[in-house]
Write a protein that holds these residues in place. Structure first.
Motif, mmCIF file in Angstrom:
data_model
loop_
_atom_site.group_PDB
_atom_site.id
_atom_site.type_symbol
_atom_site.label_atom_id
_atom_site.label_comp_id
_atom_site.label_asym_id
_atom_site.label_seq_id
_atom_site.Cartn_x
_atom_site.Cartn_y
_atom_site.Cartn_z
ATOM 1 N N ASP A 123 44.495 -25.143 -95.355
ATOM 2 C CA ASP A 123 43.291 -25.398 -94.560
ATOM 3 C C ASP A 123 43.037 -26.892 -94.385
ATOM 4 O OD1 ASP A 123 42.894 -22.706 -94.268
ATOM 5 O OD2 ASP A 123 41.444 -22.530 -95.900
ATOM 6 N N VAL A 124 43.234 -27.642 -95.442
ATOM 7 C CA VAL A 124 43.041 -29.098 -95.339
ATOM 8 C C VAL A 124 44.060 -29.695 -94.380
ATOM 9 C CG1 VAL A 124 43.229 -31.274 -96.609
ATOM 10 C CG2 VAL A 124 41.959 -29.367 -97.597
ATOM 11 N N GLY A 125 45.293 -29.188 -94.417
ATOM 12 C CA GLY A 125 46.306 -29.663 -93.480
ATOM 13 C C GLY A 125 45.918 -29.395 -92.040
ATOM 14 N N LEU A 126 45.403 -28.199 -91.772
ATOM 15 C CA LEU A 126 44.971 -27.871 -90.413
ATOM 16 C C LEU A 126 43.780 -28.722 -89.994
ATOM 17 C CD1 LEU A 126 45.256 -23.968 -90.508
ATOM 18 C CD2 LEU A 126 46.795 -25.573 -89.361
ATOM 19 N N MET A 127 42.850 -28.946 -90.915
ATOM 20 C CA MET A 127 41.691 -29.772 -90.582
ATOM 21 C C MET A 127 42.092 -31.225 -90.354
ATOM 22 S SD MET A 127 38.523 -28.239 -92.860
ATOM 23 C CE MET A 127 39.410 -28.148 -94.427
ATOM 24 N N ALA A 128 43.109 -31.689 -91.073
ATOM 25 C CA ALA A 128 43.606 -33.044 -90.841
ATOM 26 C C ALA A 128 44.187 -33.173 -89.437
ATOM 27 C CB ALA A 128 44.657 -33.394 -91.891
ATOM 28 N N LEU A 129 44.909 -32.155 -88.997
ATOM 29 C CA LEU A 129 45.445 -32.159 -87.640
ATOM 30 C C LEU A 129 44.325 -32.133 -86.608
ATOM 31 C CD1 LEU A 129 48.460 -29.676 -87.995
ATOM 32 C CD2 LEU A 129 48.561 -32.163 -87.787
ATOM 33 N N GLN A 130 43.263 -31.390 -86.909
ATOM 34 C CA GLN A 130 42.119 -31.376 -86.002
ATOM 35 C C GLN A 130 41.461 -32.753 -85.943
ATOM 36 O OE1 GLN A 130 40.015 -27.948 -87.762
ATOM 37 N NE2 GLN A 130 40.225 -26.916 -85.795
ATOM 38 N N SER A 181 52.072 -23.842 -83.684
ATOM 39 C CA SER A 181 53.028 -23.746 -84.794
ATOM 40 C C SER A 181 52.396 -24.044 -86.158
ATOM 41 C CB SER A 181 54.210 -24.686 -84.541
ATOM 42 O OG SER A 181 54.906 -24.310 -83.378
ATOM 43 N N PRO A 182 51.540 -25.075 -86.289
ATOM 44 C CA PRO A 182 50.923 -25.322 -87.604
ATOM 45 C C PRO A 182 50.086 -24.144 -88.097
ATOM 46 C CG PRO A 182 50.650 -27.233 -86.181
ATOM 47 C CD PRO A 182 51.157 -26.120 -85.322
ATOM 48 N N VAL A 183 49.403 -23.464 -87.182
ATOM 49 C CA VAL A 183 48.587 -22.314 -87.571
ATOM 50 C C VAL A 183 49.481 -21.174 -88.048
ATOM 51 C CG1 VAL A 183 46.946 -20.579 -86.752
ATOM 52 C CG2 VAL A 183 46.722 -22.947 -85.999
ATOM 53 N N LEU A 184 50.585 -20.949 -87.346
ATOM 54 C CA LEU A 184 51.512 -19.883 -87.739
ATOM 55 C C LEU A 184 52.117 -20.167 -89.112
ATOM 56 C CD1 LEU A 184 53.132 -17.336 -87.140
ATOM 57 C CD2 LEU A 184 54.790 -18.755 -85.898
ATOM 58 N N VAL A 185 52.527 -21.410 -89.343
ATOM 59 C CA VAL A 185 53.115 -21.772 -90.637
ATOM 60 C C VAL A 185 52.088 -21.608 -91.759
ATOM 61 C CG1 VAL A 185 54.077 -23.671 -91.992
ATOM 62 C CG2 VAL A 185 54.834 -23.320 -89.632
ATOM 63 N N ALA A 186 50.859 -22.092 -91.515
ATOM 64 C CA ALA A 186 49.807 -21.979 -92.535
ATOM 65 C C ALA A 186 49.519 -20.520 -92.837
ATOM 66 C CB ALA A 186 48.545 -22.697 -92.061
ATOM 67 N N TRP A 187 49.465 -19.686 -91.804
ATOM 68 C CA TRP A 187 49.181 -18.258 -92.007
ATOM 69 C C TRP A 187 50.290 -17.605 -92.827
ATOM 70 C CZ3 TRP A 187 51.700 -13.723 -90.534
ATOM 71 C CH2 TRP A 187 50.952 -12.543 -90.670
ATOM 72 N N LEU A 188 51.528 -17.929 -92.520
ATOM 73 C CA LEU A 188 52.651 -17.343 -93.259
ATOM 74 C C LEU A 188 52.619 -17.749 -94.727
ATOM 75 C CD1 LEU A 188 55.546 -17.773 -90.660
ATOM 76 C CD2 LEU A 188 54.501 -15.625 -91.408
ATOM 77 N N LEU A 189 52.266 -18.995 -94.996
ATOM 78 C CA LEU A 189 52.225 -19.461 -96.386
ATOM 79 C C LEU A 189 51.067 -18.818 -97.149
ATOM 80 C CD1 LEU A 189 53.119 -23.242 -95.951
ATOM 81 C CD2 LEU A 189 54.541 -21.436 -96.947
ATOM 82 N N VAL A 190 49.923 -18.662 -96.490
ATOM 83 C CA VAL A 190 48.798 -17.981 -97.146
ATOM 84 C C VAL A 190 49.151 -16.523 -97.413
ATOM 85 C CG1 VAL A 190 46.415 -17.204 -96.851
ATOM 86 C CG2 VAL A 190 47.051 -19.533 -96.203
#
Length: 244
Positions: free
Chosen positions: A105-112, A217-226
């Motif tokens: 989540d922090v990674g996605l928020m950093a991208l945002q 792609s970042p959302v898909l990767v994050a979802w797969l890891l979660v």
């Protein structure tokens, strides 16, 4: 048993239809569309119904400002919460899973924050909290006897007002809750916790497989890891086989 299996199929189909309708609406949902499922449970639902109303309302309030795939992917935290709060778990396992979720989540928020992903970190935090509130409502849920059906008629003004997709989302969400309640009252009540895995996965998979929806792609990767972290936690919760 056939009736119980039908409830599972219905909940899956409604999830697919609801997510598809949500995508067609571009996340533009009036507050009424998200209030209808909770109002359907009031007043018999008690505190849990109010928590559900708060969670859905908060989630939907920022939904138009967020990428749809990101918003839907956050519901994969439901099984993570379930594993973390399991009586068979430990604080070490909970810390591991929470660290995985926070990292993603922090990674996605950093991208945002850098403008590389649509939406706002603040809105993502609001949706994360909203999903947590929804999980608390589900965890403390008690089956409602005799639901109040009048709120379902509120979909009529939505439909007449040209917001057919919003009306469909409201009906699908209410239908999923009704199907889960039916499962709780049937012989497959033990399947209900599994639906916290199946339905979020089905919802996100719908966005991935339908070609006109965009999944960064970042959302898909994050979802797969979660998802992988939740599956790992579930595996570690299993009792080891007794040695013969």
């Amino acid at each position: 048993m056939l009736y119980a299996a039908l409830l599972v199929v219905v909940s899956v189909v409604l999830t697919i239809v609801g997510v598809s309708a949500l995508g067609q609406s571009q996340g533009e949902l009036p507050a009424l569309a998200l209030a209808i499922p909770a109002l359907w449970l009031l007043p018999q639902g008690g505190v849990s119904a109010w928590l559900l109303l708060i969670g859905l309302g908060s989630f939907g309030f920022v939904l138009p400002e967020q990428p749809l795939a990101l918003s839907v992917s956050l519901f994969m935290m439901l099984p993570v919460f379930a594993v973390c709060c399991s009586s068979k778990g430990s604080w070490q396992l909970a810390a591991l899973l929470i660290s995985i979720v926070l990292a993603m989540d922090v990674g996605l928020m950093a991208l945002q924050g850098e403008g590389k992903l649509e939406g706002s970190p603040t809105y993502t935090v609001i949706q994360i909290i909203a999903v947590g509130i929804i999980w608390i409502a589900a965890r403390s849920w008690r089956v409602v006897d005799g639901n109040t059906w009048w709120p379902l008629f509120l979909v009529v003004p939505l439909w007449v007002g040209g917001m057919e997709h919003a009306a469909l989302v409201a009906l699908c969400t209410t239908g999923v809750i009704a199907a889960l309640q039916g499962m709780r009252n049937s012989k497959i009540a033990e399947w209900v916790p599994r639906m916290s895995w199946i339905l979020p996965a089905i919802g996100f998979a719908t966005l991935v497989l339908v070609p006109w929806f965009e999944v960064p792609s970042p959302v898909l990767v994050a979802w797969l890891l979660v998802l992988g972290g939740a599956l790992l936690g579930e595996y570690l919760l299993e009792d080891p086989e007794e040695e013969v």
